[in-house]
Enzyme design. Sequence first.
Site, PDB file in Angstrom:
ATOM      1  N   VAL A   1      40.765  97.829  45.598  1.00  0.00           N
ATOM      2  CA  VAL A   1      39.468  98.443  45.872  1.00  0.00           C
ATOM      3  C   VAL A   1      39.322  98.642  47.386  1.00  0.00           C
ATOM      4  O   VAL A   1      39.560  97.722  48.168  1.00  0.00           O
ATOM      5  CB  VAL A   1      38.322  97.563  45.320  1.00  0.00           C
ATOM      6  CG1 VAL A   1      36.973  98.216  45.560  1.00  0.00           C
ATOM      7  CG2 VAL A   1      38.517  97.296  43.823  1.00  0.00           C
TER       8      VAL A   1
ATOM      9  N   GLY B   1      39.120  94.459  48.201  1.00  0.00           N
ATOM     10  CA  GLY B   1      39.328  93.524  47.104  1.00  0.00           C
ATOM     11  C   GLY B   1      40.443  94.017  46.220  1.00  0.00           C
ATOM     12  O   GLY B   1      40.846  95.178  46.293  1.00  0.00           O
TER      13      GLY B   1
ATOM     14  N   ASP C   1      34.538  90.049  30.375  1.00  0.00           N
ATOM     15  CA  ASP C   1      35.185  89.425  31.537  1.00  0.00           C
ATOM     16  C   ASP C   1      34.152  89.046  32.594  1.00  0.00           C
ATOM     17  O   ASP C   1      34.326  89.310  33.784  1.00  0.00           O
ATOM     18  CB  ASP C   1      36.244  90.369  32.123  1.00  0.00           C
ATOM     19  CG  ASP C   1      37.239  89.640  33.022  1.00  0.00           C
ATOM     20  OD1 ASP C   1      37.330  88.399  32.942  1.00  0.00           O
ATOM     21  OD2 ASP C   1      37.917  90.317  33.821  1.00  0.00           O
TER      22      ASP C   1
ATOM     23  N   PHE D   1      44.235  95.046  37.839  1.00  0.00           N
ATOM     24  CA  PHE D   1      44.806  96.366  37.642  1.00  0.00           C
ATOM     25  C   PHE D   1      44.572  97.314  38.804  1.00  0.00           C
ATOM     26  O   PHE D   1      44.865  98.488  38.694  1.00  0.00           O
ATOM     27  CB  PHE D   1      44.176  97.022  36.403  1.00  0.00           C
ATOM     28  CG  PHE D   1      44.404  96.267  35.133  1.00  0.00           C
ATOM     29  CD1 PHE D   1      45.681  95.918  34.736  1.00  0.00           C
ATOM     30  CD2 PHE D   1      43.326  95.928  34.329  1.00  0.00           C
ATOM     31  CE1 PHE D   1      45.882  95.235  33.558  1.00  0.00           C
ATOM     32  CE2 PHE D   1      43.521  95.244  33.141  1.00  0.00           C
ATOM     33  CZ  PHE D   1      44.807  94.890  32.761  1.00  0.00           C
TER      34      PHE D   1
ATOM     35  N   LYS E   1      38.010 102.331  43.551  1.00  0.00           N
ATOM     36  CA  LYS E   1      38.911 101.440  42.815  1.00  0.00           C
ATOM     37  C   LYS E   1      40.104 102.260  42.343  1.00  0.00           C
ATOM     38  O   LYS E   1      39.984 103.100  41.446  1.00  0.00           O
ATOM     39  CB  LYS E   1      38.131 100.839  41.638  1.00  0.00           C
ATOM     40  CG  LYS E   1      38.925  99.966  40.707  1.00  0.00           C
ATOM     41  CD  LYS E   1      37.957  99.159  39.866  1.00  0.00           C
ATOM     42  CE  LYS E   1      38.613  98.544  38.655  1.00  0.00           C
ATOM     43  NZ  LYS E   1      37.694  97.661  37.931  1.00  0.00           N
TER      44      LYS E   1
HETATM   45  P1  ADP Z   1      39.832  94.630  38.712  1.00  0.00           P
HETATM   46  O1  ADP Z   1      39.252  95.371  37.551  1.00  0.00           O
HETATM   47  O2  ADP Z   1      41.182  95.173  39.080  1.00  0.00           O
HETATM   48  O3  ADP Z   1      39.769  93.124  38.504  1.00  0.00           O
HETATM   49  P2  ADP Z   1      37.354  94.664  40.233  1.00  0.00           P
HETATM   50  O4  ADP Z   1      36.510  95.787  39.754  1.00  0.00           O
HETATM   51  O5  ADP Z   1      37.020  93.308  39.690  1.00  0.00           O
HETATM   52  O6  ADP Z   1      38.900  94.967  39.995  1.00  0.00           O
HETATM   53  O7  ADP Z   1      37.271  94.609  41.825  1.00  0.00           O
HETATM   54  C1  ADP Z   1      37.973  93.629  42.574  1.00  0.00           C
HETATM   55  C2  ADP Z   1      37.158  93.214  43.791  1.00  0.00           C
HETATM   56  O8  ADP Z   1      36.875  94.342  44.629  1.00  0.00           O
HETATM   57  C3  ADP Z   1      35.780  92.619  43.469  1.00  0.00           C
HETATM   58  O9  ADP Z   1      35.847  91.245  43.178  1.00  0.00           O
HETATM   59  C4  ADP Z   1      35.017  92.892  44.759  1.00  0.00           C
HETATM   60  O10 ADP Z   1      35.288  91.908  45.736  1.00  0.00           O
HETATM   61  C5  ADP Z   1      35.587  94.220  45.226  1.00  0.00           C
HETATM   62  N1  ADP Z   1      34.705  95.329  44.753  1.00  0.00           N
HETATM   63  C6  ADP Z   1      34.802  95.971  43.571  1.00  0.00           C
HETATM   64  N2  ADP Z   1      33.834  96.913  43.447  1.00  0.00           N
HETATM   65  C7  ADP Z   1      33.096  96.848  44.582  1.00  0.00           C
HETATM   66  C8  ADP Z   1      31.910  97.542  45.056  1.00  0.00           C
HETATM   67  N3  ADP Z   1      31.316  98.487  44.320  1.00  0.00           N
HETATM   68  N4  ADP Z   1      31.403  97.202  46.265  1.00  0.00           N
HETATM   69  C9  ADP Z   1      31.999  96.220  47.005  1.00  0.00           C
HETATM   70  N5  ADP Z   1      33.099  95.534  46.618  1.00  0.00           N
HETATM   71  C10 ADP Z   1      33.639  95.827  45.424  1.00  0.00           C
END
Ligand code: ADP
Length: 283
Positions: A26, A19, A149, A23, A41
């Site tokens: 992942v 994902g 958010d 910023f 991340k």
């Molecule tokens: P950002 O802060 O850059 O927006 P996110 O934390 O929202 O990033 O993560 C982006 C995407 O990555 C999520 O929508 C999800 O699909 C995937 N993702 C994030 N954390 C996890 C996790 N712990 N397990 C599985 N997928 C994850």
Amino acid sequence: SYEELRTATCEFSSSNLIGSGNFSSVFKGFLGPESKVVAVKVLNLQKHGAAKSFMSECEALKGIRHRNLVKLVTACSSIDFKGNDFKALVYEFMPNGNLDSWLHPEEVRSSENHPRPLKLSERLSIAIDVASVLDYIHSQCFDPIAHCDLKPSNVLLDNDLTAHVSDFGLARILDQESFINQFSSTGVRGTIGYAAPEYGMGGKPSREGDLYSFGVLVLEMFVGKRPTDKLFVGDLTLRSYVESELSEHVLDITDVSILHGEVSNKNINVAECLKMVFHVGIR
Ligand code: ADP
């Protein structure tokens, strides 16, 4: 233990991208000698605000625990082999991905893990999971927090579809002038469609702002449209939908007296969240 984590190695590769957000990217990765499956991340530090978001996330998640919060296993702030700053957050891996892909499966590109439609009971239970996290971060934990958010792509699903709220990159500690509030008090927060209208006008992070986003999220879960689709507002079929599909779960569907900002975050339950749906729907 702390010592084990401090020296643990975490392996991940670019082919395991799961994902990406504002910023960060992942990746699925493997941590420590036991190769625990994790989500790594990696902050894109070229982007303005990424370092702040790393700090906000560490600050907000440090020392808080709830069954419906994504678990931060460890964080890493270091220099990479090219001599550049490197920051990453390591989370427990959520095998069923994010709620957004379950609500809009037609947009999921890979044929693997193509989500099926969620049952009504599963949607209700996810809504309750998210509500209990809000109740916890708003009032039960030591330093109350506003998430700022909340949206389906920040709700991650476990093996059994238990919801875990993630992405505290924009979160703010409430009720105190903390370090974090000092250097990140400006700028539009949240995501268009989910962010409370007052955030676009310089409004401060608040519990009510999260409840607004929660209302939109629940509405999206039951109606299946994104808030930006503009189909919610004044849509009378929404009322018939809510009444016909959900009437047995609703205590008083005609009570629309709950107005944005006035709802208490105590004891959010199914009835409250559906009233919220109804309220946002007729706005
Ligand atoms: P950002 O802060 O850059 O927006 P996110 O934390 O929202 O990033 O993560 C982006 C995407 O990555 C999520 O929508 C999800 O699909 C995937 N993702 C994030 N954390 C996890 C996790 N712990 N397990 C599985 N997928 C994850």
